[in-house]
Design a protein around this motif. Sequence first.
Motif, short mmCIF file in Angstrom:
data_model
loop_
_atom_site.label_atom_id
_atom_site.label_comp_id
_atom_site.label_asym_id
_atom_site.label_seq_id
_atom_site.Cartn_x
_atom_site.Cartn_y
_atom_site.Cartn_z
N VAL A 191 0.81 -0.95 -0.04
CA VAL A 191 0.10 0.02 -0.01
C VAL A 191 1.00 1.21 0.12
O VAL A 191 1.75 1.33 0.93
CB VAL A 191 -1.04 0.12 1.27
N GLN A 192 0.74 2.02 -0.83
CA GLN A 192 1.53 3.38 -1.14
C GLN A 192 0.48 4.53 -0.95
O GLN A 192 -0.51 4.47 -1.40
CB GLN A 192 2.39 3.55 -2.23
N GLU A 193 1.17 5.69 -0.58
CA GLU A 193 0.49 6.81 -0.57
C GLU A 193 0.12 7.20 -2.01
O GLU A 193 0.78 7.06 -2.91
CB GLU A 193 1.08 8.16 -0.15
N TYR A 221 -5.24 5.65 -1.61
CA TYR A 221 -3.95 4.67 -1.56
C TYR A 221 -3.85 4.12 -2.86
O TYR A 221 -4.87 3.83 -3.63
CB TYR A 221 -4.20 3.35 -0.63
N ILE A 249 -2.96 0.54 -4.01
CA ILE A 249 -3.11 -0.94 -3.44
C ILE A 249 -2.71 -1.90 -4.06
O ILE A 249 -3.37 -1.97 -5.41
CB ILE A 249 -4.43 -1.01 -2.73
N THR A 290 -8.71 5.81 2.96
CA THR A 290 -7.94 6.39 4.07
C THR A 290 -8.70 6.67 5.32
O THR A 290 -7.84 6.81 6.50
CB THR A 290 -7.19 7.48 3.40
N SER A 293 -5.14 2.41 7.83
CA SER A 293 -3.69 2.93 7.69
C SER A 293 -3.26 2.14 6.71
O SER A 293 -3.57 0.63 6.44
CB SER A 293 -3.11 2.79 8.68
N ARG A 294 -1.98 2.57 5.79
CA ARG A 294 -1.38 1.38 5.06
C ARG A 294 -0.97 0.11 5.74
O ARG A 294 -1.28 -0.72 5.14
CB ARG A 294 -0.12 2.28 4.59
N GLU A 295 -0.50 0.33 7.03
CA GLU A 295 0.06 -0.80 7.73
C GLU A 295 -0.90 -1.71 8.07
O GLU A 295 -0.93 -3.05 8.02
CB GLU A 295 0.68 -0.48 9.02
#
Length: 126
Positions: A36-38, A47, A49, A67, A71-73
């Motif tokens: 997952v990246q901004e 994101y 994904i 978002t 969270s990405r994590e």
Amino acid sequence: MFCSGRRPTAPGGGMQTISWNEFELVELRTGTVLDVQEFPQARTPAYIITVDFGDEIGVKKTSARVTHLYSRESLVGRQVLGVVNFPPRQIGPVRSEFLLTGFVQGDGSVVLAVPERPVANGLKLA
């Protein structure tokens, strides 16, 4: 994902119905989030994904506006459901290759549609 928020309606404003054969054409498959990246170029926070849909489908990317609640994590390693047989769509610099599914709430936040227990990647929703 969740582009317009508009739902198809039948003439007269009711819910549009489809046949069983039409439903069977939709490839809703399970996959596991790998990365997952901004997505800073997105107009609305989103994101990028990357999801593994198993050997038959492979790894695909999409842009998703999730978002608010994730969270990405928290997304990495999570299983999700995606429509994998839509044509790719260019969203800014991202080539969206599948539609991540979820439920849009009144405040615009999205709750992902996920399997209720772990399953193999690539299984089709029946």
